[in-house]
Design a protein around this motif. Structure first.
Motif, PDB file in Angstrom:
ATOM      1  N   LEU A  56      94.977  -2.380  -9.295  1.00  0.00           N
ATOM      2  CA  LEU A  56      95.979  -2.372  -8.228  1.00  0.00           C
ATOM      3  C   LEU A  56      96.473  -0.951  -7.964  1.00  0.00           C
ATOM      4  CD1 LEU A  56      98.097  -5.556  -9.068  1.00  0.00           C
ATOM      5  CD2 LEU A  56      96.092  -5.331  -7.574  1.00  0.00           C
ATOM      6  N   ALA A  57      96.665  -0.181  -9.014  1.00  0.00           N
ATOM      7  CA  ALA A  57      97.076   1.218  -8.836  1.00  0.00           C
ATOM      8  C   ALA A  57      95.987   2.021  -8.128  1.00  0.00           C
ATOM      9  CB  ALA A  57      97.407   1.839 -10.184  1.00  0.00           C
ATOM     10  N   ARG A  58      94.725   1.723  -8.457  1.00  0.00           N
ATOM     11  CA  ARG A  58      93.621   2.398  -7.771  1.00  0.00           C
ATOM     12  C   ARG A  58      93.589   2.030  -6.295  1.00  0.00           C
ATOM     13  NH1 ARG A  58      88.428   1.969 -11.899  1.00  0.00           N
ATOM     14  NH2 ARG A  58      89.036   3.682 -13.292  1.00  0.00           N
ATOM     15  N   TYR A  59      93.903   0.791  -5.994  1.00  0.00           N
ATOM     16  CA  TYR A  59      93.949   0.364  -4.596  1.00  0.00           C
ATOM     17  C   TYR A  59      94.961   1.200  -3.824  1.00  0.00           C
ATOM     18  CZ  TYR A  59      95.293  -2.453  -0.552  1.00  0.00           C
ATOM     19  OH  TYR A  59      95.612  -2.864   0.709  1.00  0.00           O
ATOM     20  N   ILE A  60      96.129   1.431  -4.409  1.00  0.00           N
ATOM     21  CA  ILE A  60      97.149   2.250  -3.746  1.00  0.00           C
ATOM     22  C   ILE A  60      96.639   3.670  -3.555  1.00  0.00           C
ATOM     23  CG2 ILE A  60      99.449   3.258  -4.004  1.00  0.00           C
ATOM     24  CD1 ILE A  60     100.297   0.705  -5.437  1.00  0.00           C
ATOM     25  N   ASN A  61      95.977   4.213  -4.570  1.00  0.00           N
ATOM     26  CA  ASN A  61      95.451   5.570  -4.477  1.00  0.00           C
ATOM     27  C   ASN A  61      94.436   5.704  -3.348  1.00  0.00           C
ATOM     28  OD1 ASN A  61      94.693   8.272  -5.197  1.00  0.00           O
ATOM     29  ND2 ASN A  61      92.958   7.429  -6.309  1.00  0.00           N
ATOM     30  N   ILE A  62      93.521   4.753  -3.260  1.00  0.00           N
ATOM     31  CA  ILE A  62      92.453   4.843  -2.260  1.00  0.00           C
ATOM     32  C   ILE A  62      92.996   4.649  -0.849  1.00  0.00           C
ATOM     33  CG2 ILE A  62      90.337   3.721  -1.442  1.00  0.00           C
ATOM     34  CD1 ILE A  62      89.756   3.037  -4.398  1.00  0.00           C
ATOM     35  N   ASN A  63      93.979   3.763  -0.693  1.00  0.00           N
ATOM     36  CA  ASN A  63      94.451   3.395   0.648  1.00  0.00           C
ATOM     37  C   ASN A  63      95.833   3.954   0.983  1.00  0.00           C
ATOM     38  OD1 ASN A  63      92.305   1.221   1.465  1.00  0.00           O
ATOM     39  ND2 ASN A  63      92.899   0.696  -0.617  1.00  0.00           N
ATOM     40  N   SER A  64      96.298   4.929   0.228  1.00  0.00           N
ATOM     41  CA  SER A  64      97.677   5.406   0.389  1.00  0.00           C
ATOM     42  C   SER A  64      97.979   5.897   1.803  1.00  0.00           C
ATOM     43  CB  SER A  64      97.965   6.521  -0.622  1.00  0.00           C
ATOM     44  OG  SER A  64      97.087   7.618  -0.426  1.00  0.00           O
ATOM     45  N   ALA A  65      96.987   6.482   2.460  1.00  0.00           N
ATOM     46  CA  ALA A  65      97.236   7.037   3.798  1.00  0.00           C
ATOM     47  C   ALA A  65      97.562   5.963   4.825  1.00  0.00           C
ATOM     48  CB  ALA A  65      96.031   7.844   4.254  1.00  0.00           C
ATOM     49  N   SER A  66      97.109   4.733   4.615  1.00  0.00           N
ATOM     50  CA  SER A  66      97.298   3.686   5.615  1.00  0.00           C
ATOM     51  C   SER A  66      98.281   2.601   5.178  1.00  0.00           C
ATOM     52  CB  SER A  66      95.949   3.028   5.941  1.00  0.00           C
ATOM     53  OG  SER A  66      95.356   2.487   4.775  1.00  0.00           O
ATOM     54  N   LEU A  67      98.896   2.739   4.009  1.00  0.00           N
ATOM     55  CA  LEU A  67      99.824   1.710   3.531  1.00  0.00           C
ATOM     56  C   LEU A  67     101.190   1.878   4.189  1.00  0.00           C
ATOM     57  CD1 LEU A  67      98.955   1.595  -0.279  1.00  0.00           C
ATOM     58  CD2 LEU A  67      98.311  -0.045   1.491  1.00  0.00           C
ATOM     59  N   LYS A  68     101.704   0.781   4.711  1.00  0.00           N
ATOM     60  CA  LYS A  68     102.997   0.775   5.393  1.00  0.00           C
ATOM     61  C   LYS A  68     104.139   0.790   4.380  1.00  0.00           C
ATOM     62  CE  LYS A  68     106.396  -0.365   8.260  1.00  0.00           C
ATOM     63  NZ  LYS A  68     107.010   0.635   9.152  1.00  0.00           N
ATOM     64  N   THR A  69     105.132   1.659   4.596  1.00  0.00           N
ATOM     65  CA  THR A  69     106.313   1.688   3.752  1.00  0.00           C
ATOM     66  C   THR A  69     107.502   1.113   4.503  1.00  0.00           C
ATOM     67  OG1 THR A  69     106.827   3.957   4.450  1.00  0.00           O
ATOM     68  CG2 THR A  69     105.547   3.681   2.424  1.00  0.00           C
ATOM     69  N   TYR A  70     108.419   0.498   3.737  1.00  0.00           N
ATOM     70  CA  TYR A  70     109.651  -0.047   4.302  1.00  0.00           C
ATOM     71  C   TYR A  70     110.834   0.772   3.780  1.00  0.00           C
ATOM     72  CZ  TYR A  70     106.728  -3.847   5.931  1.00  0.00           C
ATOM     73  OH  TYR A  70     105.755  -4.565   6.570  1.00  0.00           O
TER      74      TYR A  70
END
Length: 345
Positions: free
Chosen positions: A293-307
């Motif tokens: 799950l942490a790797r998923y965040i690393n790979i997709n961090s540029a497109s992850l929406k923050t609130y």
């Protein structure tokens, strides 16, 4: 006797010779006809050529666009093959990241040895004005000096997590660098600006940096107002070892604040439907993610929406993937449970 009139022979006039001037006229007329035929033939041939060229131009115009597309330009410039190779390299890079081949591949604490693989990386959020809190932690639940190194040899890394000042290189940054050179217990997020309203982005930077620097089974985010039962947390993680896709914490929900100016206001309140209720997510005081799950965040961090809040942001990232939500009451730091592994400092 009258003599008979004699008929006088008329005087014979000499015949005039026919004029010789008609011969040049005939030749001139003949040559004029030839010249006219030649000119007419040339004009006819030119007309046929023009007709043929016009038809060819019309045919080419119908087959080629008047405005070249990007692909046409790439083809003309000989870049089509290069473009394909770039796409292939990007795909291979993404695949390599997902398989664990990340930049900063050299891990700390000897984690390249499978027999000494890390159990967890624990990141304790801190700020520029929290030096007293850090000193309190170093003297209580958090080891320091040689004890911190020995803990890492056992498979647990603990670091204070902080970004950089808005004014890069100022006294705030210099003080952190000086403290870190002495204690060596910081994870400094070079690409993140430290600010309270940027905590959701800090979560992306922390998990990404932790994955890139250490290979562990779990990555733990802890607020700086929390005391930990470190041995209890290590025991909890040991029992969960090998459970991929684990999103562990004190799960909660709650109302979405849509009134601007109120505490916990959520600018994107309209995304949560008419009931305005958050989805289930782990409380931000203590969040645990398994390695994938942490790797998923690393790979997709540029497109992850923050609130507006970091715990809601992490929960949103976990909804769209195969994450197992594990609600553990021992991680509810504000509760009065006796067996909890954390408490409000």
């Amino acid at each position: 006797m009258e003599s008979l009139p004699t008929t006088a022979k008329p005087q014979r006039r000499g015949r005039s010779k026919p004029s010789q001037t008609f011969k040049p006229s005939i030749f001139m007329a003949f040559f004029s006809c030839l010249a006219w035929l030649y000119v007419a033939g040339r004009l006819w041939q030119d007309a046929e050529n023009r007709k043929l060229l016009t038809s060819l131009l019309q045919k080419n115009a119908s087959q080629r666009p008047m405005i070249l597309s990007v692909e046409d330009k790439l083809q003309v410039l000989g870049c089509k093959d290069l473009e394909r190779r770039i796409v292939e390299v990007e795909m291979h890079l993404t695949l390599a990241k997902s398989q664990g081949y990340l930049r900063n591949q050299l891990r700390q604490s000897g984690s390249s040895d499978p027999s000494r693989k890390l159990l967890a990386v624990i990141g304790v959020y801190t700020g520029f004005g929290s030096r007293l809190k850090r000193n309190v932690f170093r003297g209580s639940w958090m080891p320091k000096g040689d004890a911190l190194k020995k803990l890492e040899e056992k498979g647990v890394v603990i670091r204070f997590v902080i970004g950089r000042s808005a004014n890069r290189g100022d006294s705030l940054d210099r003080n952190i660098d000086k403290e870190n050179s002495s204690t060596k217990d910081f994870l400094i997020l070079e690409g993140h600006e430290e600010a309270d309203d940027l905590l959701p982005k800090k979560a992306k930077f922390f998990f990404s940096a932790a994955v890139q620097n250490w290979d562990a089974d779990f990555y733990v985010k802890v607020d700086d107002n929390i005391d930990l039962d470190l041995e209890g947390l290590i025991g909890l993680l040991e029992r969960r070892r090998g459970q991929d896709g684990s999103y562990i914490g004190c799960m909660k929900s709650g109302d979405v604040i849509a009134d601007e100016g109120k505490q916990w206001y959520e600018p994107d309140w309209w995304r949560f439907g008419d009931e305005k209720s958050y989805f289930r997510h782990a409380s931000g005081s203590l969040v645990i993610l398994s390695k994938n799950l942490a790797r998923y965040i690393n790979i997709n961090s540029a497109s992850l929406k923050t609130y507006a809040h970091d715990d809601v942001s992490v929960g949103a990232w976990m909804i769209g993937i195969q994450a197992t939500h594990i609600d553990d009451s021992r991680l509810c730091c504000s509760s009065v449970s006796q067996d909890k592994v954390c408490s409000v400092a």
